[in-house]
Design a protein around this motif. Structure first.
Motif, short mmCIF file in Angstrom:
data_model
loop_
_atom_site.label_atom_id
_atom_site.label_comp_id
_atom_site.label_asym_id
_atom_site.label_seq_id
_atom_site.Cartn_x
_atom_site.Cartn_y
_atom_site.Cartn_z
N TYR A 185 -8.18 -13.83 10.68
CA TYR A 185 -8.06 -12.93 10.05
C TYR A 185 -9.34 -12.21 11.31
CZ TYR A 185 -4.92 -11.72 6.68
OH TYR A 185 -3.66 -10.90 6.18
N ALA A 222 -7.51 -7.82 11.72
CA ALA A 222 -7.88 -6.93 10.75
C ALA A 222 -8.05 -5.71 10.55
CB ALA A 222 -9.57 -7.25 10.42
N THR A 248 -10.35 -5.92 3.26
CA THR A 248 -11.28 -4.74 3.69
C THR A 248 -11.69 -3.80 2.37
OG1 THR A 248 -9.28 -3.13 3.52
CG2 THR A 248 -9.49 -4.14 5.13
N SER A 307 -13.37 -14.07 6.02
CA SER A 307 -13.02 -13.25 7.28
C SER A 307 -14.52 -12.47 7.45
CB SER A 307 -12.05 -12.89 7.56
OG SER A 307 -12.26 -11.64 8.83
N MET A 357 -12.66 -9.31 8.62
CA MET A 357 -12.53 -7.84 7.00
C MET A 357 -13.64 -7.88 6.21
SD MET A 357 -9.09 -7.74 7.01
CE MET A 357 -8.09 -8.67 5.78
#
Length: 253
Positions: A6, A11, A51, A72, A75
């Motif tokens: 990601y 993302a 997210t 990530s 993210m």
């Protein structure tokens, strides 16, 4: 995490095409409430928070504290920062938390990305207080389960995505990995979510979704185009019923 990296473009695509609208998560709210029995002093660990859709939802729904752990950078940048949400870098097999410091663990669509499920189960056991539940939303194969992939939206329009989902850990394999860390299955149910966006909206997002969704990335170009054509035909004959998706919730204690 494995299977997909990601980075910033991925993302952003994930957030654009896969952020779940809160209005469609009413059944998830009630399912989590039943198994979590939340209270304001509770700390919930959101592993692979993405997210932050569910981190924000848990904070708003239940007024609990959420530790959103996500490997990530891209993210993590998407996760909302509020007084109840703390964002941490880490992953399921290396949680940046002290022993017995959390009251529940939530893993949403992340089990399939964990390279060593056994190591993750032991790490989750380490940071949970005794008797705390693990709630796993999706990310598991439905092979051998009643109904197969009925009700799963991606599989409805792109049936070949089931080929990738079949490579995910099964419920049995997941339970076995967690059993070695002292967990036992407490519940397994299917939970329905609905989307206010229309089927035409979904068709408009599907190219973006393909960049961010593990199962969609596994399609050949011909398979993807055939699925888009199914969607186009369905849009022309769409009923007013809301779009929906039925996913598994596995609860371990």
């Amino acid at each position: 995490m494995a299977r997909i990296s990601y980075d910033e473009p991925t993302a952003a695509a994930y957030k654009a095409a896969r952020d779940l609208p809160r209005d469609g998560l009413a059944e998830w709210r009630e399912a989590v409430r039943r198994h979590l029995r939340p209270s304001p002093e509770m700390t919930v660990l959101d592993i692979g928070a993405g997210t932050g859709v569910f981190a924000a939802a848990f904070s708003d729904w239940f007024d609990v504290n959420v530790l959103a752990v996500e490997p990530s950078d891209a993210m993590r940048d998407q996760i909302p920062r509020t007084p109840n949400i703390q964002v941490l870098e880490g992953h399921a097999s290396a949680l940046p938390l002290p022993d017995e410091s959390t009251d529940a663990a939530w893993l949403s669509n992340v089990i399939q990305h964990i390279p060593d499920l056994g190591a993750a189960a032991h790490e989750i056991r380490r940071v949970l207080r005794p008797g705390a539940p693990v709630l796993i939303r999706a990310g598991m194969s439905r092979q051998g389960l009643p109904g197969g992939y009925d009700g799963v939206e991606n599989v409805r329009w792109f049936p070949e995505t089931a080929r990738t989902v079949d490579t995910f850990p099964s419920v049995e394999e997941t339970c076995r990995a967690f059993a070695a860390a002292g967990f036992r299955q407490d519940a397994l149910e299917r939970v329905r979510e609905t989307y206010p966006a229309s089927l035409a909206d979904f068709l408009g997002q599907v190219d973006t979704l393909r960049r961010a969704d593990t199962t969609m990335r596994g399609l050949t170009e011909d398979e993807f185009l055939r699925g888009k054509e199914r969607l186009r035909r369905a849009v022309d004959a769409a009923s007013p019923e809301p779009r929906s998706n039925s996913l598994d919730l596995l609860v371990l204690r």
